[in-house]
Design an enzyme around this catalytic site. Structure first.
Site, PDB file in Angstrom:
ATOM      1  N   ARG A 108     -22.403 -47.107 -19.513  1.00 29.41           N
ATOM      2  CA  ARG A 108     -23.300 -46.157 -18.582  1.00 29.41           C
ATOM      3  C   ARG A 108     -22.383 -46.009 -17.256  1.00 29.41           C
ATOM      4  O   ARG A 108     -22.717 -44.893 -16.737  1.00 29.41           O
ATOM      5  CB  ARG A 108     -24.573 -47.057 -18.241  1.00 29.41           C
ATOM      6  CG  ARG A 108     -25.478 -47.272 -19.460  1.00 29.41           C
ATOM      7  CD  ARG A 108     -26.643 -48.360 -19.213  1.00 29.41           C
ATOM      8  NE  ARG A 108     -26.037 -49.662 -18.981  1.00 29.41           N
ATOM      9  CZ  ARG A 108     -26.727 -50.602 -18.216  1.00 29.41           C
ATOM     10  NH1 ARG A 108     -27.633 -50.330 -17.213  1.00 29.41           N
ATOM     11  NH2 ARG A 108     -26.173 -51.745 -18.367  1.00 29.41           N
ATOM     12  N   TYR A 148     -17.357 -47.322 -29.407  1.00 30.09           N
ATOM     13  CA  TYR A 148     -18.634 -46.836 -29.278  1.00 30.09           C
ATOM     14  C   TYR A 148     -18.467 -45.430 -29.517  1.00 30.09           C
ATOM     15  O   TYR A 148     -17.607 -44.822 -29.129  1.00 30.09           O
ATOM     16  CB  TYR A 148     -19.061 -46.906 -27.897  1.00 30.09           C
ATOM     17  CG  TYR A 148     -19.266 -48.382 -27.432  1.00 30.09           C
ATOM     18  CD1 TYR A 148     -20.369 -49.281 -27.495  1.00 30.09           C
ATOM     19  CD2 TYR A 148     -18.282 -49.136 -26.799  1.00 30.09           C
ATOM     20  CE1 TYR A 148     -20.718 -50.400 -26.977  1.00 30.09           C
ATOM     21  CE2 TYR A 148     -18.289 -50.448 -26.318  1.00 30.09           C
ATOM     22  CZ  TYR A 148     -19.513 -51.056 -26.424  1.00 30.09           C
ATOM     23  OH  TYR A 148     -19.821 -52.309 -26.048  1.00 30.09           O
ATOM     24  N   ASP A 204     -27.334 -53.418 -25.022  1.00 26.68           N
ATOM     25  CA  ASP A 204     -28.404 -52.769 -24.315  1.00 26.68           C
ATOM     26  C   ASP A 204     -29.534 -52.431 -25.391  1.00 26.68           C
ATOM     27  O   ASP A 204     -29.475 -52.003 -26.305  1.00 26.68           O
ATOM     28  CB  ASP A 204     -28.183 -51.621 -23.241  1.00 26.68           C
ATOM     29  CG  ASP A 204     -27.296 -51.970 -22.127  1.00 26.68           C
ATOM     30  OD1 ASP A 204     -27.462 -53.121 -21.825  1.00 26.68           O
ATOM     31  OD2 ASP A 204     -26.342 -50.942 -21.606  1.00 26.68           O
ATOM     32  N   ASP A 258     -29.296 -44.954 -18.035  1.00 29.32           N
ATOM     33  CA  ASP A 258     -29.495 -44.513 -19.447  1.00 29.32           C
ATOM     34  C   ASP A 258     -30.921 -44.046 -19.725  1.00 29.32           C
ATOM     35  O   ASP A 258     -31.655 -43.692 -18.863  1.00 29.32           O
ATOM     36  CB  ASP A 258     -29.241 -45.822 -20.420  1.00 29.32           C
ATOM     37  CG  ASP A 258     -30.419 -46.752 -20.070  1.00 29.32           C
ATOM     38  OD1 ASP A 258     -31.670 -46.677 -19.815  1.00 29.32           O
ATOM     39  OD2 ASP A 258     -30.046 -48.184 -19.870  1.00 29.32           O
TER      40      ASP A 258
END
Length: 213
Positions: free
Chosen positions: A168, A62, A34, A76
């Site tokens: 997310r 991540y 993203d 986000d």
């Protein structure tokens, strides 16, 4: 070629930039990151583009910061606030117990603002048009999730997950399990399979390397 994608760039922005340097070269990547996120993006060029399907199947790692009390439409930091709630003091032990429920095979509903195709259109396009979307839950696997730090209204986590996992959505679902709402403030992809962020080159270095492929 492992490349460090900066915040503010789309994965396709990186491809377009590299193609300007070598217009005749076929270039692709192995998994979208993203725009609000940074971190590892695997670039494949020339004959190596045949490896993209295999690379897409690799597990990903991540680090992220999940913030509570606010939910945005994109889930986000870039989105519009759509929900708020009163903040509750974060108990680190309660947090770890809740997060442990999300380790393993789970189902998650993708974000409305995602690249999934819905009746021939991208989900994010329909979301921007204000269309109502009913995205179905999808199976994903969270191989490992651990709390790194806990703050007043946010916490940092490390996540190792399968292809197709939306961090997310994970932030949203963990917040709900804590009887709150939340979103992702920070996100960095640190690993894809055996490729790590430590091995990644900068965009400037990638532009030089692409000349020799």
């Amino acid at each position: 070629m492992p490349v460090r994608k900066p915040i503010g760039w789309t994965s396709n922005d990186i491809i377009r930039l590299l193609k300007k340097r070598r217009r005749s070269l076929k270039i692709g990547h192995s998994g979208t990151l993203d725009p609000f996120a940074d971190g590892l993006l695997l670039i494949c060029a020339g004959k190596a583009t045949k490896q993209v399907p295999r690379l897409l199947q690799l597990e990903k790692e991540y680090t992220a910061r999940f913030e509570l009390g606010i939910e945005t439409d994109t889930l986000d930091i870039t989105g519009r606030i759509v929900k708020t709630c009163s903040l509750k003091k974060l108990d680190p032990e309660v947090l770890r117990n809740v997060i442990a429920r999300f380790q393993g095979a789970i189902e998650q509903v993708p974000p409305r603002f995602s690249a999934l195709l819905v009746n021939g259109k991208r989900s994010y396009e329909l979301a921007r048009e204000g269309k109502e979307l009913e995205l179905k839950p999808r199976p994903v696997t969270i191989y490992r999730i651990e709390v790194l730090s806990v703050y007043d209204q946010s916490f940092d986590v490390r996540i190792v997950c399968s292809k197709g996992t939306y961090i997310r959505s994970l932030a949203r679902d963990i917040a709900v399990a804590l009887d709150q709402v939340g979103f992702v403030r920070l996100l960095t992809r640190t690993r894809i399979g055996s490729y790590t962020l430590d091995d990644a080159v900068t965009l400037e270095q990638a532009l030089e390397l692409i000349r020799d492929i």
